[in-house]
Write an enzyme that holds these catalytic residues in place. Structure first.
Site, short mmCIF file in Angstrom:
data_model
loop_
_atom_site.label_atom_id
_atom_site.label_comp_id
_atom_site.label_asym_id
_atom_site.label_seq_id
_atom_site.Cartn_x
_atom_site.Cartn_y
_atom_site.Cartn_z
N SER A 174 -16.50 21.71 9.14
CA SER A 174 -17.99 21.40 9.47
C SER A 174 -17.80 20.73 11.04
CB SER A 174 -18.20 20.24 8.46
OG SER A 174 -19.40 19.83 8.69
N ASP B 135 -23.70 28.15 1.63
CA ASP B 135 -23.64 26.88 2.81
C ASP B 135 -24.95 26.70 3.22
OD1 ASP B 135 -23.28 24.91 4.69
OD2 ASP B 135 -21.44 25.74 5.65
N HIS C 114 -21.23 23.93 1.38
CA HIS C 114 -20.66 23.41 2.55
C HIS C 114 -19.39 22.98 2.38
CE1 HIS C 114 -20.83 22.33 6.70
NE2 HIS C 114 -20.45 21.32 6.37
#
Length: 367
Positions: A168, A310, A344
């Site tokens: 991330s 995601d 995610h």
């Protein structure tokens, strides 16, 4: 170093992702990890904003021991960088550690020296809630990477990295690392991000979160005595959506009552731990991120992995397929939605993508 071909792979079936049959055994083994905690202080750290912090504290966790080659250079160091709001300890959770840090795992501490830093503004590193509140320097991703580099080189005495890896926000930091210090690493593995400015829906939910906090009268321009609860409730709601995994959540919360209970539990937990200034700074740090123009500076082999479910990095934008062409030794993999993907959060489900890490380490090994 061998160049990766092709640059883009959309995985056709999940069986191709899992890789070796030994993965299941690794997932079930709970390694007895020996970790070391430490702090490195950078004095008079100057931020890109022009602000200076007399003492920038950088907290870190390490596993394993650095090893040196015949010339005295460290040859087994790995840095793994966390996402927004996280810290280095998140990689000690079973879905990551039991796969990669297990005996015989790809990042087994018996052979690798693993560095898990807490980024500026996160974990036990210097952050607004330490006392400066909204007067804390307005750090950005370049500042965070510069601080990580100082920690690695000055604090830990590491002069080269076998692997730069991040999830991330840490994924975005990986691209910055590759451009800023292109000869410092053998390989890069960014997980769950895009190497372009934070815009579109990705910026929209962040803007909503920021506005939710700053429009709460209790925020008091960051000088609150008690946390602005309504603003943080808005933030917690948006964080839940941003990290959502529709396929999994439909299975896990198949009724209205189950879904409602999940939201209540999630938000209650966040409200007990979130600090408004820390969160504002964490989300705002991405404001000027844009490595797209300099991707050609990256020379180390790069394995970039996103997942199709995601919310933050939706594949339908087609961004990745364009940007990966700029990276000389870059490969992009899109993992399809399955019972093993978690939106995610797939970035820390190592069983899903460890076969690609194995490929990267093999291809980037010095002959």
């Amino acid at each position: 170093m061998t160049r990766f071909l092709p640059r883009y792979v959309a995985v056709a079936a999940f069986t191709a992702v899992i890789g070796a049959t030994g993965c299941a055994a690794l997932a079930q083994s709970a390694p007895a990890l020996t970790t070391k905690e430490g702090e490195f202080v950078v004095h008079d750290f100057k931020f890109r904003s022009g602000e200076t912090l007399p003492a920038l504290k950088l907290h870190y966790t390490t596993l394993g021991t650095p090893k040196r080659d015949a010339d005295g250079h460290v040859n087994n160091a790995v840095i793994v960088m966390h996402g927004t709001g996280g810290d280095g300890h998140q990689f000690l959770r079973p879905q990551f550690a039991n796969i990669l840090f297990a005996p015989g795992g790809l990042l087994d501490p018996a052979k690798m020296y693993v560095i898990l830093p807490d980024g500026i503004g996160h974990g036990k590193s210097s952050k607004p809630s330490d006392g400066l509140h909204a007067r804390f320097p307005k750090y950005d991703y370049d500042d965070m990477v510069a601080a990580q580099y100082a920690l690695v080189t000055q604090g830990l005495g590491v002069d080269h990295l076998r692997l730069v890896m991040g999830t991330s926000m840490g994924c975005m930091h990986s691209f910055v690392w590759g451009e800023t210090y292109p000869s410092f690493m053998d390989a890069l593995m960014p997980l769950a991000c895009q190497p372009v400015p934070i815009a579109g829906r990705n910026r929209a939910w962040r803007k909503m979160l920021i506005d939710g906090i700053t429009s709460d009268p209790a925020w008091q321009r960051g000088d609150y005595k008690t946390q602005p609860q309504q603003g943080l409730r808005t933030a917690a709601d948006l964080l839940l959506i941003a990290g959502s995994a529709p396929h999994q959540q439909q299975k896990d919360y198949p009724t209205r009552d189950a879904a409602d209970a999940y939201v209540t539990e999630h938000v209650t937990k966040d409200l007990a731990t979130l600090d408004a200034n820390d969160l504002l700074y964490q989300v705002s740090a991405s404001r000027n991120y844009d490595p797209s123009a300099s991707l050609g500076k990256i020379t180390a082999p790069l394995m970039w992995v996103n997942s199709a479910d995601d919310f933050i990095n939706p594949p339908e934008t087609g961004i990745a397929e364009v940007q990966v062409k700029k990276i000389k030794n870059g490969r992009y993999v899109l993992i399809p939605i399955s019972d093993q993907t978690y939106g995610h959060g797939t970035h820390t489900r190592a069983a899903v993508w460890q076969s690609y890490l194995a490929d990267l380490l093999k291809e980037s090994a010095k002959k």
